[in-house]
Design a protein around this motif. Structure first.
Motif, PDB file in Angstrom:
ATOM      1  N   MET A 136       0.856  -1.260  -0.015  1.00 52.97           N
ATOM      2  CA  MET A 136      -0.044   0.040   0.037  1.00 52.97           C
ATOM      3  C   MET A 136       0.798   1.261  -0.062  1.00 52.97           C
ATOM      4  SD  MET A 136      -2.993   1.465  -0.011  1.00 52.97           S
ATOM      5  CE  MET A 136      -4.184   0.021   0.126  1.00 52.97           C
ATOM      6  N   GLY A 137       2.019   1.244   0.541  1.00 54.94           N
ATOM      7  CA  GLY A 137       2.813   2.179   0.796  1.00 54.94           C
ATOM      8  C   GLY A 137       3.470   2.464  -0.619  1.00 54.94           C
ATOM      9  N   LEU A 138       3.965   1.641  -1.363  1.00 49.70           N
ATOM     10  CA  LEU A 138       4.526   1.745  -2.747  1.00 49.70           C
ATOM     11  C   LEU A 138       3.388   2.122  -3.632  1.00 49.70           C
ATOM     12  CD1 LEU A 138       6.593  -1.624  -2.801  1.00 49.70           C
ATOM     13  CD2 LEU A 138       7.532   0.672  -2.606  1.00 49.70           C
ATOM     14  N   LEU A 139       2.013   1.845  -3.554  1.00 46.60           N
ATOM     15  CA  LEU A 139       1.027   2.374  -4.403  1.00 46.60           C
ATOM     16  C   LEU A 139       0.878   3.681  -3.912  1.00 46.60           C
ATOM     17  CD1 LEU A 139      -0.940   1.381  -6.605  1.00 46.60           C
ATOM     18  CD2 LEU A 139      -2.538   1.031  -4.731  1.00 46.60           C
ATOM     19  N   VAL A 140       0.705   4.228  -2.898  1.00 45.84           N
ATOM     20  CA  VAL A 140       0.628   5.583  -2.442  1.00 45.84           C
ATOM     21  C   VAL A 140       1.733   6.503  -2.981  1.00 45.84           C
ATOM     22  CG1 VAL A 140       0.327   7.297  -0.722  1.00 45.84           C
ATOM     23  CG2 VAL A 140      -1.274   4.963  -0.696  1.00 45.84           C
ATOM     24  N   LEU A 141       3.040   5.902  -2.744  1.00 44.23           N
ATOM     25  CA  LEU A 141       4.208   6.763  -3.136  1.00 44.23           C
ATOM     26  C   LEU A 141       4.051   6.926  -4.725  1.00 44.23           C
ATOM     27  CD1 LEU A 141       6.683   7.786  -2.030  1.00 44.23           C
ATOM     28  CD2 LEU A 141       7.701   5.743  -2.626  1.00 44.23           C
ATOM     29  N   ILE A 142       3.562   5.824  -5.581  1.00 45.36           N
ATOM     30  CA  ILE A 142       3.781   5.949  -7.062  1.00 45.36           C
ATOM     31  C   ILE A 142       2.661   6.826  -7.478  1.00 45.36           C
ATOM     32  CG2 ILE A 142       3.412   4.555  -9.051  1.00 45.36           C
ATOM     33  CD1 ILE A 142       4.557   2.267  -7.714  1.00 45.36           C
ATOM     34  N   VAL A 143       1.596   6.819  -6.807  1.00 46.01           N
ATOM     35  CA  VAL A 143       0.491   7.526  -7.396  1.00 46.01           C
ATOM     36  C   VAL A 143       0.494   9.038  -6.899  1.00 46.01           C
ATOM     37  CG1 VAL A 143      -2.175   8.087  -7.121  1.00 46.01           C
ATOM     38  CG2 VAL A 143      -1.221   5.513  -7.396  1.00 46.01           C
ATOM     39  N   PRO A 153       6.121  15.024  -1.551  1.00 45.56           N
ATOM     40  CA  PRO A 153       7.497  14.369  -1.586  1.00 45.56           C
ATOM     41  C   PRO A 153       7.682  13.214  -1.541  1.00 45.56           C
ATOM     42  CG  PRO A 153       7.084  15.778   0.606  1.00 45.56           C
ATOM     43  CD  PRO A 153       5.990  15.873  -0.417  1.00 45.56           C
ATOM     44  N   ILE A 154       8.864  12.746  -2.260  1.00 45.52           N
ATOM     45  CA  ILE A 154       8.837  11.178  -2.238  1.00 45.52           C
ATOM     46  C   ILE A 154       9.101  10.514  -0.900  1.00 45.52           C
ATOM     47  CG2 ILE A 154      10.321   9.233  -3.261  1.00 45.52           C
ATOM     48  CD1 ILE A 154      10.561  10.743  -5.538  1.00 45.52           C
ATOM     49  N   GLY A 155       9.824  11.156  -0.074  1.00 46.79           N
ATOM     50  CA  GLY A 155      10.010  10.430   1.215  1.00 46.79           C
ATOM     51  C   GLY A 155      10.809  11.509   2.116  1.00 46.79           C
ATOM     52  N   MET A 156      11.487  10.739   3.343  1.00 43.38           N
ATOM     53  CA  MET A 156      12.354  11.487   4.363  1.00 43.38           C
ATOM     54  C   MET A 156      11.242  12.188   5.190  1.00 43.38           C
ATOM     55  SD  MET A 156      15.167  10.786   3.483  1.00 43.38           S
ATOM     56  CE  MET A 156      16.487  11.781   4.383  1.00 43.38           C
ATOM     57  N   MET A 201       4.790  18.622   7.811  1.00 38.94           N
ATOM     58  CA  MET A 201       3.573  17.840   7.406  1.00 38.94           C
ATOM     59  C   MET A 201       3.517  17.546   6.165  1.00 38.94           C
ATOM     60  SD  MET A 201       1.166  20.838   9.169  1.00 38.94           S
ATOM     61  CE  MET A 201      -0.429  19.980   8.830  1.00 38.94           C
ATOM     62  N   LYS A 202       4.063  18.086   5.308  1.00 41.04           N
ATOM     63  CA  LYS A 202       4.010  17.652   3.658  1.00 41.04           C
ATOM     64  C   LYS A 202       4.533  16.101   3.614  1.00 41.04           C
ATOM     65  CE  LYS A 202       3.812  21.764   1.268  1.00 41.04           C
ATOM     66  NZ  LYS A 202       4.708  22.789   0.192  1.00 41.04           N
ATOM     67  N   HIS A 203       5.780  15.974   4.209  1.00 39.95           N
ATOM     68  CA  HIS A 203       6.472  14.603   4.497  1.00 39.95           C
ATOM     69  C   HIS A 203       5.812  13.696   5.416  1.00 39.95           C
ATOM     70  CE1 HIS A 203       9.594  17.278   2.749  1.00 39.95           C
ATOM     71  NE2 HIS A 203      10.497  15.994   2.182  1.00 39.95           N
ATOM     72  N   LEU A 204       4.898  14.089   5.992  1.00 39.03           N
ATOM     73  CA  LEU A 204       4.056  13.202   6.868  1.00 39.03           C
ATOM     74  C   LEU A 204       2.694  12.671   6.531  1.00 39.03           C
ATOM     75  CD1 LEU A 204       3.778  12.041   9.939  1.00 39.03           C
ATOM     76  CD2 LEU A 204       2.434  14.290  10.521  1.00 39.03           C
ATOM     77  N   ILE A 205       2.222  13.238   5.418  1.00 41.81           N
ATOM     78  CA  ILE A 205       1.007  13.074   5.006  1.00 41.81           C
ATOM     79  C   ILE A 205       0.906  11.528   4.308  1.00 41.81           C
ATOM     80  CG2 ILE A 205      -0.847  13.599   3.137  1.00 41.81           C
ATOM     81  CD1 ILE A 205      -0.018  16.550   3.792  1.00 41.81           C
ATOM     82  N   LEU A 206       1.849  11.368   3.380  1.00 44.26           N
ATOM     83  CA  LEU A 206       1.763   9.971   2.784  1.00 44.26           C
ATOM     84  C   LEU A 206       1.868   8.728   3.730  1.00 44.26           C
ATOM     85  CD1 LEU A 206       3.558  10.509  -0.508  1.00 44.26           C
ATOM     86  CD2 LEU A 206       1.174  10.669   0.054  1.00 44.26           C
TER      87      LEU A 206
END
Length: 354
Positions: free
Chosen positions: A179-186, A195-198, A215-220
């Motif tokens: 699910m994390g990879l799917l959310v990251l890709i989309v 942002p992609i990560g960190m 907050m932007k890095h925390l959302i995903l």
């Protein structure tokens, strides 16, 4: 008149004594409950420490090689022996466990072989990041799951109920990392909304990082954890509310003309809120396990990523410290769930009729 006053005083005294006895029984019950939980926690920690220590010591990872890293060919046998003596890994396993256990009782978790810092400091720093992530996902999954369960039960056997059940069953069988990879890709690669990560922007000084950047890095990562954790709360709330709506007092309320939200607010909420909250507190173990995978996918610097690094690179002190801390974290969550039932559930109270 005097006889009436005497009788009234006797009733007040009896009633007061009854209340005092009830309070004493209640607090005594809570004390015994906490004592038993403390004994259980002590035995659990001892078993976890012993099993984890033996598993790590019998793992194929060489802590000395993991400590040296790429410079392994430049280190001679004498230097290896000195490093092993410094970290105490050349002693028998029993002696190592006793030394580590005695230091642990004094509050010393040791020094990390990767970061060259005390394990307690690393856990304290990483825990703050993980706590923000887990609490955000915990609150979102609880609120969204409860609302979905209530709507599904109120709209039983409709298309909305079937959609919610399909969504929950799908999420319940979905791995967190997928699910994390799917959310990251989309949302990060295709749409580029986040942002992609960190946990903070790369290449930015710590003092220049704003709350909005964090907050932007925390959302995903938080969305990933909350989406997976919604299913259990929603399905449990749905089934509990269906049982409540089929009871006799609900049929009587409907006969009086109560419908929809008014019916749920007056008679259903109090019966389904406590089980949902208790289930949410008891889900700390799943939350922590999911955070390990989510943090690894999003490169989020929390306890999960530290656990993976310690396991791969053979950092025995850090890995054991994380195991102990995660055990305490999960145990506290289950303890809070039990305390909520003990304090708030009327069926667990003694002498409530006095």
């Amino acid at each position: 008149m005097c006889m009436g006053m005497v009788g009234l005083q006797q009733i007040i005294l009896l009633t007061g004594n009854g209340v005092i006895n009830v309070n004493k029984n209640r607090f005594g019950k809570i004390g015994i409950f906490l004592l038993l939980k403390g004994v259980r926690m002590a035995t659990l920690l001892f078993a976890i420490c012993l099993i984890s220590f033996l598993l790590i010591k019998n793992s194929p990872i060489d802590p000395i090689q993991a400590y040296i890293g790429a410079d392994m060919l430049k280190v001679g046998p004498e230097q290896r022996e000195k490093i092993a003596e410094y970290w105490g890994v050349n002693q028998p396993v029993t002696v190592q466990f006793l030394n580590w256990g005695s230091a642990l009782l004094k509050g010393d978790l040791g020094t990390s072989m990767i970061f060259r810092r005390p394990v307690s400091e690393i856990i304290g720093e990483r825990f703050l990041n993980s706590l923000v992530l887990m609490m955000t996902a915990w609150a979102l999954s609880g609120i969204i799951g409860f609302v979905m369960g209530v709507v599904s039960a109120m709209k039983k056997d409709t298309w909305l109920d079937r959609v919610i059940k399909w969504y929950c069953y799908t999420l319940a069988s979905t791995p967190t990392f997928w699910m994390g990879l799917l959310v990251l890709i989309v949302f990060a690669v295709w749409l580029r909304w986040f942002p992609i990560g960190m946990a903070i922007p790369a290449g930015v000084l710590a003092e220049d990082v704003t709350v909005l950047d964090k907050m932007k890095h925390l959302i995903l990562p938080a969305i990933t954890l909350s989406m997976v954790g919604v299913a259990n709360v929603a399905l449990h709330t749905r089934q509990k509310l269906i049982d409540v709506l089929s009871s006799d007092y609900i049929l009587f309320a409907r006969a009086r003309g109560e419908r929809g939200f008014t019916l749920f607010w007056r008679h259903g909420l109090r019966n389904v809120a406590l089980p949902a909250i208790t289930l949410q507190f008891a889900a700390f173990s799943e939350l922590f396990g999911g955070a390990v995978l989510a943090e690894q996918v999003f490169s989020y610097p929390g306890l999960g990523q530290a656990t993976v690094e310690a396991g791969i690179r053979g950092d025995v002190p850090l890995l054991l410290g994380l195991v102990i801390f995660s055990t305490l974290f999960v145990f506290v969550g289950n303890l809070l769930a039990d305390l909520i039932y003990l304090l708030l559930d009327p069926r667990m109270k003694e002498g409530r009729t006095i």
